[in-house]
Write a protein that holds these residues in place. Sequence first.
Motif, PDB file in Angstrom:
ATOM      1  N   ASP A 392       0.790  -1.251   0.091  1.00 30.53           N
ATOM      2  CA  ASP A 392      -0.147   0.056  -0.130  1.00 30.53           C
ATOM      3  C   ASP A 392       0.891   1.137  -0.160  1.00 30.53           C
ATOM      4  O   ASP A 392       0.522   2.162   0.556  1.00 30.53           O
ATOM      5  CB  ASP A 392      -0.995   0.050   1.252  1.00 30.53           C
ATOM      6  N   ALA A 393       2.084   1.071  -0.707  1.00 30.87           N
ATOM      7  CA  ALA A 393       3.237   2.210  -0.584  1.00 30.87           C
ATOM      8  C   ALA A 393       2.631   3.368  -1.491  1.00 30.87           C
ATOM      9  O   ALA A 393       2.951   4.704  -1.352  1.00 30.87           O
ATOM     10  CB  ALA A 393       4.414   1.695  -1.327  1.00 30.87           C
ATOM     11  N   VAL A 394       1.394   3.417  -2.339  1.00 28.69           N
ATOM     12  CA  VAL A 394       0.898   4.577  -2.922  1.00 28.69           C
ATOM     13  C   VAL A 394       0.722   5.790  -1.813  1.00 28.69           C
ATOM     14  O   VAL A 394       0.803   6.918  -2.255  1.00 28.69           O
ATOM     15  CB  VAL A 394      -0.331   4.190  -4.090  1.00 28.69           C
ATOM     16  N   ILE A 395       0.291   5.485  -0.736  1.00 31.13           N
ATOM     17  CA  ILE A 395      -0.087   6.418   0.077  1.00 31.13           C
ATOM     18  C   ILE A 395       1.182   7.304   0.434  1.00 31.13           C
ATOM     19  O   ILE A 395       1.135   8.396   0.893  1.00 31.13           O
ATOM     20  CB  ILE A 395      -0.658   5.900   1.443  1.00 31.13           C
ATOM     21  N   ILE A 396       2.334   6.757   0.238  1.00 31.59           N
ATOM     22  CA  ILE A 396       3.449   7.491   0.596  1.00 31.59           C
ATOM     23  C   ILE A 396       3.668   8.703  -0.545  1.00 31.59           C
ATOM     24  O   ILE A 396       4.244   9.746  -0.199  1.00 31.59           O
ATOM     25  CB  ILE A 396       4.715   6.730   0.564  1.00 31.59           C
ATOM     26  N   GLU A 397       3.190   8.107  -1.697  1.00 29.05           N
ATOM     27  CA  GLU A 397       3.268   9.158  -2.686  1.00 29.05           C
ATOM     28  C   GLU A 397       2.449  10.477  -2.497  1.00 29.05           C
ATOM     29  O   GLU A 397       2.518  11.461  -3.291  1.00 29.05           O
ATOM     30  CB  GLU A 397       3.283   8.549  -4.068  1.00 29.05           C
ATOM     31  N   ARG A 398       1.627  10.407  -1.612  1.00 29.27           N
ATOM     32  CA  ARG A 398       0.965  11.475  -1.064  1.00 29.27           C
ATOM     33  C   ARG A 398       1.711  12.828  -0.737  1.00 29.27           C
ATOM     34  O   ARG A 398       1.347  14.000  -1.071  1.00 29.27           O
ATOM     35  CB  ARG A 398      -0.005  11.331  -0.063  1.00 29.27           C
ATOM     36  N   GLY A 399       2.976  12.434  -0.196  1.00 25.74           N
ATOM     37  CA  GLY A 399       3.726  13.524   0.673  1.00 25.74           C
ATOM     38  C   GLY A 399       5.147  13.352  -0.121  1.00 25.74           C
ATOM     39  O   GLY A 399       5.759  14.441   0.251  1.00 25.74           O
ATOM     40  N   TYR A 400       5.511  12.426  -0.475  1.00 28.34           N
ATOM     41  CA  TYR A 400       6.831  12.459  -0.997  1.00 28.34           C
ATOM     42  C   TYR A 400       6.923  12.120  -2.634  1.00 28.34           C
ATOM     43  O   TYR A 400       6.150  11.241  -3.152  1.00 28.34           O
ATOM     44  CB  TYR A 400       7.683  11.117  -0.347  1.00 28.34           C
ATOM     45  N   GLU A 401       7.647  13.098  -3.340  1.00 31.07           N
ATOM     46  CA  GLU A 401       7.665  12.934  -4.623  1.00 31.07           C
ATOM     47  C   GLU A 401       8.137  11.675  -5.144  1.00 31.07           C
ATOM     48  O   GLU A 401       7.814  11.129  -5.983  1.00 31.07           O
ATOM     49  CB  GLU A 401       8.820  14.028  -5.256  1.00 31.07           C
ATOM     50  N   ASP A 402       9.331  11.350  -4.796  1.00 32.30           N
ATOM     51  CA  ASP A 402       9.919   9.900  -5.135  1.00 32.30           C
ATOM     52  C   ASP A 402      10.895   9.578  -3.861  1.00 32.30           C
ATOM     53  O   ASP A 402      12.158   9.606  -4.196  1.00 32.30           O
ATOM     54  CB  ASP A 402      10.768  10.232  -6.462  1.00 32.30           C
ATOM     55  N   ILE A 403      10.210   8.732  -3.148  1.00 36.58           N
ATOM     56  CA  ILE A 403      11.306   8.365  -1.933  1.00 36.58           C
ATOM     57  C   ILE A 403      12.153   7.536  -2.292  1.00 36.58           C
ATOM     58  O   ILE A 403      13.193   7.344  -1.666  1.00 36.58           O
ATOM     59  CB  ILE A 403      10.311   7.724  -0.749  1.00 36.58           C
ATOM     60  N   CYS A 404      11.873   6.654  -3.194  1.00 37.14           N
ATOM     61  CA  CYS A 404      12.877   5.497  -3.874  1.00 37.14           C
ATOM     62  C   CYS A 404      14.111   6.355  -4.460  1.00 37.14           C
ATOM     63  O   CYS A 404      15.273   5.917  -4.116  1.00 37.14           O
ATOM     64  CB  CYS A 404      12.370   4.746  -4.946  1.00 37.14           C
ATOM     65  N   ARG A 405      13.885   7.478  -5.257  1.00 37.26           N
ATOM     66  CA  ARG A 405      14.845   8.224  -5.978  1.00 37.26           C
ATOM     67  C   ARG A 405      15.712   8.931  -4.885  1.00 37.26           C
ATOM     68  O   ARG A 405      16.991   8.798  -4.819  1.00 37.26           O
ATOM     69  CB  ARG A 405      14.188   9.593  -6.585  1.00 37.26           C
ATOM     70  N   ASP A 406      15.118   9.341  -3.955  1.00 41.65           N
ATOM     71  CA  ASP A 406      15.806  10.230  -2.885  1.00 41.65           C
ATOM     72  C   ASP A 406      16.597   9.469  -1.916  1.00 41.65           C
ATOM     73  O   ASP A 406      17.771   9.872  -1.791  1.00 41.65           O
ATOM     74  CB  ASP A 406      15.071  11.105  -1.950  1.00 41.65           C
ATOM     75  N   LEU A 407      16.128   8.186  -1.522  1.00 41.79           N
ATOM     76  CA  LEU A 407      16.930   7.387  -0.729  1.00 41.79           C
ATOM     77  C   LEU A 407      18.254   6.623  -1.695  1.00 41.79           C
ATOM     78  O   LEU A 407      18.983   6.151  -1.197  1.00 41.79           O
ATOM     79  CB  LEU A 407      16.127   6.490   0.045  1.00 41.79           C
ATOM     80  N   GLY A 408      17.371   6.342  -2.683  1.00 37.31           N
ATOM     81  CA  GLY A 408      18.423   5.658  -3.744  1.00 37.31           C
ATOM     82  C   GLY A 408      19.692   6.513  -4.072  1.00 37.31           C
ATOM     83  O   GLY A 408      20.850   6.042  -3.826  1.00 37.31           O
ATOM     84  N   ASN A 409      19.323   7.898  -4.016  1.00 33.87           N
ATOM     85  CA  ASN A 409      20.748   8.823  -3.960  1.00 33.87           C
ATOM     86  C   ASN A 409      21.627   8.592  -2.994  1.00 33.87           C
ATOM     87  O   ASN A 409      22.949   9.016  -3.074  1.00 33.87           O
ATOM     88  CB  ASN A 409      20.280  10.260  -4.112  1.00 33.87           C
ATOM     89  N   LEU A 410      21.173   7.974  -1.846  1.00 37.76           N
ATOM     90  CA  LEU A 410      22.209   7.760  -0.597  1.00 37.76           C
ATOM     91  C   LEU A 410      22.521   6.449  -0.639  1.00 37.76           C
ATOM     92  O   LEU A 410      22.933   6.041   0.278  1.00 37.76           O
ATOM     93  CB  LEU A 410      21.160   8.186   0.546  1.00 37.76           C
ATOM     94  N   GLY A 411      22.315   5.888  -1.662  1.00 37.80           N
ATOM     95  CA  GLY A 411      22.820   4.229  -1.855  1.00 37.80           C
ATOM     96  C   GLY A 411      21.918   3.252  -1.247  1.00 37.80           C
ATOM     97  O   GLY A 411      22.356   2.142  -1.044  1.00 37.80           O
ATOM     98  N   ALA A 412      20.700   3.707  -1.129  1.00 38.31           N
ATOM     99  CA  ALA A 412      19.901   2.674  -0.416  1.00 38.31           C
ATOM    100  C   ALA A 412      19.453   1.556  -1.652  1.00 38.31           C
ATOM    101  O   ALA A 412      19.487   2.064  -2.660  1.00 38.31           O
ATOM    102  CB  ALA A 412      18.700   3.283   0.090  1.00 38.31           C
ATOM    103  N   ASN A 413      19.103   0.267  -1.102  1.00 39.92           N
ATOM    104  CA  ASN A 413      18.805  -0.733  -2.053  1.00 39.92           C
ATOM    105  C   ASN A 413      17.177  -0.565  -2.145  1.00 39.92           C
ATOM    106  O   ASN A 413      16.677  -1.332  -1.112  1.00 39.92           O
ATOM    107  CB  ASN A 413      19.647  -1.999  -1.928  1.00 39.92           C
ATOM    108  N   ILE A 414      16.650   0.224  -2.840  1.00 41.17           N
ATOM    109  CA  ILE A 414      15.495   0.355  -2.699  1.00 41.17           C
ATOM    110  C   ILE A 414      14.576   0.413  -4.114  1.00 41.17           C
ATOM    111  O   ILE A 414      15.237   1.296  -4.908  1.00 41.17           O
ATOM    112  CB  ILE A 414      14.931   1.627  -1.852  1.00 41.17           C
TER     113      ILE A 414
END
Length: 422
Positions: A392-414
Amino acid sequence: MSSIKVTGGVRLKGETRIQGSKNAALPVIAASLLNKGVTVLRNCPKILDVYHMINVLEELGCKASWEGNSLVIDTADVKSAKVSESSVRKMRSSILFLGALIGRCHEVSIAYPGGCSIGNRPIDFHLDSIRKMNVSLNEENGIINCQTDKITGTDIFLKFPSVGATQNIILAAVLAEGITRIYNAAREPEVQELCTYLEGAGARLKGKGTSFIEIEGVERLHDVEHTLSPDRIAAGTYMAAVAAAGGDAVLFDVPVHQAEAVIKVLEKTGCKIITGDRHVKISRSKRLLPYDLLKTKPYPGFPTDMQSQLMTVLSIADGKSTIVEEIFDSRFQNAEELRKMGADILLRNEKTAVITGVAKLKGAEVKARDLRAGAAMVIAGLAAEGETTVNDAVIIERGYEDICRDLGNLGANIHYCGDDAG
Ligand code: EPZ
């Protein structure tokens, strides 16, 4: 149903930038109705809640388009003052159209916003205040109908410094006749930002950022360009991610002053934080320290929108922490999800959670119960051993443009693995 897959155990490293503020964008989009013309909103986040507000504007007869990260709104033609039930049900913040449409059209018909997973979220402060401004208001089958010949400025005493109620009063007062004084107004940066936008459009306000705001009604507003602040909660969320996963990262475009309460708490858990004008360097190497008693408070206190993320961080600290949620009546939804990953969390009552830190969380299949709880589960996945799927991760897109992009920039495996995933 969209999901986010996270493989934990990776210390974060790198740089990422913070998006524009969701909670500043939403009231300003509603406020654009008060000017019969053009608003250019720079640094506007491309998030579901913003798209939703745009849909409502278009339903009302307005036009909106994107130029890069700027949202260009033209509210010259407003054909209706009715906000559909489906719109309000989808997003509570549609209630901000109440004050804006009363200000613009001297009438509004809008459905009662339902509660949500963090509480029943009444709007009595909004309605009681609007009634005092010479607006007749009745509620019928869940629809609120308001009408006035003339909005009259008056003194309003808020029992609680409600962000939304403060914003709705301001929206109704800007084009009112006379002066409106709000006592015990919310001091959140998003209220300040709404005032700054309105001043840029020709409104007359005093006291933004304080508990006493005075609005002198004017005849009309004019076109305005406004650059939104970065999102203090997104910034706090990514700082909490580094705290939980460990590592060393730089966040750019951080509203550092607005994030002070969060920075202070994370420093106490053992994070090393260096702040510049608009960036934060955060690192965590040793095991996290517990936080004896963390209470959520109205701004400038510790924000309720960061409570879920800190619960995740404290779930792996070396000792016992207590969180008291003083703003909403049921905002510990993610405790159950964290327990699926091995967290030890006792809910003493609806407002008090006792977290006994464990050495490691274990990857699991979990759910995003609300916007911030969902982000907190992504952070838990970063800190855990193995793989975590946040459903149900779509709810996260209500407030975060792209949490995978942003944390991926920090090397997260996401990565997302939604319905549309390849
Ligand atoms: C805003 O909600 C934010 N939303 C919320 O962020 C944030 O958690 C909240 O302020 C507190 O900071 C936006 O800005 C769009 P309130 P709002 O009115 O305005 C009670 C997120 O994750 N109350 O300050 O709805 C209410 O039930 C969201 O980005 C009444 O009782 O918050 C709550 O317990 C979640 N009667 C408390 O006051 C009313 O008429 C605070 O609510 C209004 C509120």
